[in-house]
Design a protein around this motif. Structure first.
Motif, short mmCIF file in Angstrom:
data_model
loop_
_atom_site.label_atom_id
_atom_site.label_comp_id
_atom_site.label_asym_id
_atom_site.label_seq_id
_atom_site.Cartn_x
_atom_site.Cartn_y
_atom_site.Cartn_z
N TYR A 134 3.21 14.17 94.34
CA TYR A 134 2.32 13.73 93.26
C TYR A 134 0.90 14.26 93.46
O TYR A 134 0.22 14.62 92.50
N ARG A 135 0.45 14.35 94.72
CA ARG A 135 -0.87 14.91 94.96
C ARG A 135 -0.92 16.38 94.57
O ARG A 135 -1.92 16.88 94.04
N MET A 136 0.20 17.10 94.83
CA MET A 136 0.26 18.51 94.43
C MET A 136 0.29 18.66 92.92
O MET A 136 -0.30 19.59 92.36
N MET A 137 0.96 17.73 92.24
CA MET A 137 0.98 17.76 90.77
C MET A 137 -0.42 17.52 90.22
O MET A 137 -0.84 18.15 89.25
N MET A 138 -1.15 16.60 90.84
CA MET A 138 -2.53 16.35 90.42
C MET A 138 -3.40 17.57 90.68
O MET A 138 -4.21 17.97 89.82
N ALA A 139 -3.21 18.20 91.85
CA ALA A 139 -4.02 19.37 92.20
C ALA A 139 -3.76 20.55 91.26
O ALA A 139 -4.64 21.37 91.03
N ALA A 140 -2.55 20.61 90.69
CA ALA A 140 -2.22 21.70 89.75
C ALA A 140 -2.96 21.56 88.43
O ALA A 140 -3.03 22.52 87.64
N GLY A 141 -3.48 20.37 88.16
CA GLY A 141 -4.31 20.17 86.98
C GLY A 141 -3.53 19.76 85.74
O GLY A 141 -2.31 19.85 85.68
N SER A 142 -4.27 19.34 84.73
CA SER A 142 -3.66 18.83 83.51
C SER A 142 -3.29 19.93 82.52
O SER A 142 -2.42 19.73 81.66
N ASP A 143 -3.89 21.11 82.62
CA ASP A 143 -3.58 22.19 81.67
C ASP A 143 -2.12 22.61 81.76
O ASP A 143 -1.49 22.94 80.75
N LEU A 144 -1.58 22.62 82.97
CA LEU A 144 -0.19 23.03 83.16
C LEU A 144 0.78 22.12 82.40
O LEU A 144 1.80 22.57 81.88
N LEU A 145 0.43 20.85 82.30
CA LEU A 145 1.30 19.88 81.63
C LEU A 145 1.51 20.22 80.16
O LEU A 145 2.57 19.93 79.60
N LYS A 146 0.52 20.83 79.55
CA LYS A 146 0.58 21.09 78.11
C LYS A 146 1.67 22.09 77.73
O LYS A 146 2.03 22.21 76.56
N LYS A 147 2.21 22.80 78.73
CA LYS A 147 3.26 23.79 78.48
C LYS A 147 4.64 23.14 78.32
O LYS A 147 5.58 23.80 77.89
N TYR A 148 4.75 21.85 78.68
CA TYR A 148 6.07 21.23 78.77
C TYR A 148 6.18 20.00 77.88
O TYR A 148 5.21 19.26 77.69
N ASP A 149 7.38 19.79 77.36
CA ASP A 149 7.69 18.62 76.56
C ASP A 149 8.49 17.66 77.44
O ASP A 149 9.70 17.78 77.58
N LEU A 150 7.80 16.74 78.06
CA LEU A 150 8.41 15.85 79.05
C LEU A 150 8.77 14.51 78.44
O LEU A 150 8.03 13.98 77.60
N LYS A 151 9.90 13.95 78.89
CA LYS A 151 10.41 12.68 78.37
C LYS A 151 10.33 11.55 79.39
O LYS A 151 10.87 10.47 79.16
N VAL A 152 9.67 11.79 80.52
CA VAL A 152 9.65 10.81 81.59
C VAL A 152 8.94 9.53 81.14
O VAL A 152 7.79 9.58 80.67
N LYS A 153 9.62 8.41 81.32
CA LYS A 153 9.06 7.11 80.95
C LYS A 153 8.68 6.28 82.17
O LYS A 153 7.93 5.32 82.05
N LYS A 154 9.22 6.64 83.33
CA LYS A 154 9.00 5.85 84.54
C LYS A 154 8.77 6.77 85.74
O LYS A 154 9.58 7.65 86.00
N PHE A 155 7.64 6.56 86.43
CA PHE A 155 7.32 7.30 87.64
C PHE A 155 7.29 6.33 88.82
O PHE A 155 6.70 5.24 88.72
N SER A 156 7.88 6.72 89.93
CA SER A 156 7.87 5.89 91.13
C SER A 156 7.56 6.75 92.35
O SER A 156 7.76 7.97 92.33
N SER A 157 7.09 6.09 93.41
CA SER A 157 6.72 6.80 94.63
C SER A 157 7.05 5.93 95.83
O SER A 157 6.94 4.71 95.77
N ALA A 158 7.43 6.58 96.93
CA ALA A 158 7.72 5.85 98.17
C ALA A 158 7.60 6.82 99.34
O ALA A 158 7.60 8.03 99.16
N GLY A 159 7.51 6.28 100.53
CA GLY A 159 7.49 7.10 101.73
C GLY A 159 6.23 6.93 102.54
O GLY A 159 6.26 6.92 103.77
N GLU A 160 5.11 6.82 101.87
CA GLU A 160 3.83 6.55 102.50
C GLU A 160 2.90 6.05 101.39
O GLU A 160 3.24 6.16 100.21
N PRO A 161 1.75 5.46 101.75
CA PRO A 161 0.88 4.91 100.70
C PRO A 161 0.45 5.96 99.68
O PRO A 161 0.18 7.10 100.02
N LEU A 162 0.42 5.55 98.43
CA LEU A 162 0.02 6.42 97.33
C LEU A 162 -1.44 6.17 97.01
O LEU A 162 -1.84 5.04 96.73
N ASN A 163 -2.24 7.22 97.05
CA ASN A 163 -3.68 7.09 96.80
C ASN A 163 -3.96 6.69 95.36
O ASN A 163 -3.34 7.20 94.43
#
Length: 542
Positions: free
Chosen positions: A287-316
């Motif tokens: 998720y940190r790498m997705m944030m680092a890639a920036g928001s412009d990249l997201l505009k290229k894709y039509d995403l249907k994700v309704k639920k995001f989850s994270s585990a393994g270590e604390p999420l900032n």
């Protein structure tokens, strides 16, 4: 319509869970039936969309999984593997591995997951501790183990048998029907080795019933629904990847995406779009790498994700806020341990308030306490060790494999100790404060590293950070931060002072790092957890 957390807890019933699995305590139970065979009556129900880095794809129905794992079960029996034997898998996200795991359970054997990034010593430690009889792997991985003293058989997925057959020719030579070996809820099904954040990894054993006890996490925290397309990115060499990303969602009869390839932000976005993924879970690093890639990249894709989850270590918290802003949905952070399962979570199925940086609230039916070294619960707002009340019967950890003394060390009265620290706020939310041995004692204050790390992560210069205590004659310990900088920043004394002041102003005068050291990368386990003890080993030298 979403329920609130209080309703979730009040309405929860283990009887309803048992009913979903058509099972009652005391009856035989086999994981392979629960995650695969019972869904195979519908020949069109899709279990897995598989894809690799090169773009090769496969679609597997539950019926195909059942038949092929039945054949594989015959293979294992033909090799002399029997109930109670241990079978290890050293492969990536291969269909051969998934089928091998199902077959292992079908004959009543115990599966031992291994991670392909392990070198020889790490592999041999685990296979020797578990006492395996068979290793399922490929030629690349087997080349690490040219050890004549090995006491186990090796079955290669890309090699030939003694009779000259390929792996699949060998498997397909057996019938597609198989009678499951009777197994009970206490019969071991998996020996999952801990990630080794504090020392040599130990094998945590879980039974066939563990697929039932995982249901509340899958149903309420991840909120997997019947029409979801689920994608979990963790590697199957680790507990979360094996169970929460593959076999536990299959126990709900849904379709999952399995991707064999390295994490690349744009590739993940392509997969999310291609398979119309609605439910996604990954580690904080991703998720940190997705944030680092920036928001412009997201505009290229039509995403249907309704639920995001994270585990393994604390999420900032900063990452959570990025997803709220750009996806319109927070990442729901979850906390668990190899031995305990997922026990404190933010629940996607509820309308609960998400507090960025918080682990969330206890899973229904479990009593989670924060205790001191004497086993007494600490006052609200104070830091204590996360512990599970074992007296109510919901918790069913079977212990460390052949290490009863290590199992005993994890218990204090009625409490099972996780080794992690947290505090609880006035609304009952838990906030991770680090490993119990990571706590920093400075001038009488107990400081958990995670809160300081979260604060540092909000500074634009910081890509990753880890905080430890460094010995100090006056204060006992001082807070020291190791920082990996974002690419557009350079290390300097001025930046070090700026980061210290940043934390001092946002947190407090006793929590800020009095030393900041810039490094190129943080030491981590193969599963991505920061190894602060390695940083502490070198703290006197700097």
């Amino acid at each position: 319509m979403q329920m609130n957390y209080k309703e979730l807890v009040e309405n929860f019933s283990w009887e309803n869970v048992y009913s979903f699995f058509n099972w009652s305590p005391g009856e035989p139970i086999n994981m392979a039936n629960m995650v695969c065979d019972r869904w195979a009556d519908d020949p069109n129900r899709i279990a897995i969309h598989w894809e690799d880095r090169e773009g090769a794809t496969q679609t597997w129905t539950y019926k195909q999984l059942k038949d092929k794992s039945n054949q594989m079960a015959h293979v294992l029996k033909s090799l002399g593997i029997k109930k109670g034997d241990r079978v290890a898998g050293l492969l990536g996200k291969d269909m051969e591995l998934i089928i091998g795991v199902l077959a292992t359970w079908k004959i009543g054997a115990v599966y031992v997951p291994l991670f392909t990034a392990f070198a020889r010593d790490a592999i041999m430690h685990r296979v020797n501790e578990a006492g395996i009889s068979l290793l399922l792997t490929n030629q690349e991985q087997a080349s690490k183990l040219d050890d004549e003293s090995a006491t186990f058989q090796t079955l290669l997925t890309d090699g030939l048998t003694s009779s000259g057959e390929t792996f699949w020719e060998f498997v397909d030579s057996f019938p597609a029907d198989f009678i499951l070996e009777p197994t009970g809820e206490k019969d071991p099904s998996v020996i999952q080795f801990t990630s080794g954040t504090t020392g040599l990894p130990k094998g945590a054993a879980s039974g066939h019933k563990s697929i039932v006890t995982l249901y509340p996490y899958m149903k309420y925290a991840l909120d997997i629904e019947e029409d979801d397309i689920f994608f979990g990115g963790a590697d199957m060499g680790w507990s979360y990847g094996l169970m929460a990303c593959v076999f536990a969602p299959l126990s709900l009869g849904v379709s999952i995406v399995v991707y064999k390839g390295p994490f690349e932000v744009e590739k993940v976005y392509e997969l999310l779009e291609k398979y119309k993924v609605t439910n996604f879970t990954y580690a904080p690093t991703a998720y940190r790498m997705m944030m680092a890639a920036g928001s412009d990249l997201l505009k290229k894709y039509d995403l249907k994700v309704k639920k995001f989850s994270s585990a393994g270590e604390p999420l900032n918290g900063e990452v959570v806020r990025f997803f709220e802003k750009n996806f319109g949905r927070a990442i729901y952070d979850h906390y668990g341990a190899t031995e305990a399962g997922m026990i404190v979570n933010n629940y996607n199925c509820t309308d609960m308030k998400i507090k960025p940086g918080s682990m969330g609230l206890p899973i229904p039916s479990y009593k989670i306490g924060l205790i001191d070294s004497e086993g007494n619960e600490v006052k609200q707002g104070e830091t204590g060790q996360i512990a599970i009340d074992m007296s109510d019967g919901a918790f069913d950890f079977m212990g460390y494999w052949n290490k009863p003394e290590k199992t005993s060390e994890k218990k204090l009265g009625k409490w099972f100790l996780t080794g992690d620290l947290a505090r609880q706020d006035e609304e009952g939310y838990f906030w991770f404060q680090g490993r119990a041995d990571d706590v920093i004692m400075s001038a009488g204050y107990r400081i958990g590293p995670t809160e300081v790390e979260d604060c540092l992560m909000e500074h634009p210069a910081v890509m990753e950070t880890a905080v430890i205590g460094k010995p100090d004659e006056t204060k006992g310990e001082i807070v020291k931060a190791f920082v990996v900088l974002n690419h557009s920043f350079e290390p300097s004394k001025e930046l070090s002072q700026e980061l210290s002041e940043f934390v001092k102003k946002k947190l407090s005068k006793h929590q800020y790092p009095r030393e900041v050291e810039f490094i190129e990368s943080l030491p981590k386990t193969q599963s991505g957890k920061i190894q602060r003890y390695l940083l502490r080993k070198n703290r006197v030298k700097h």
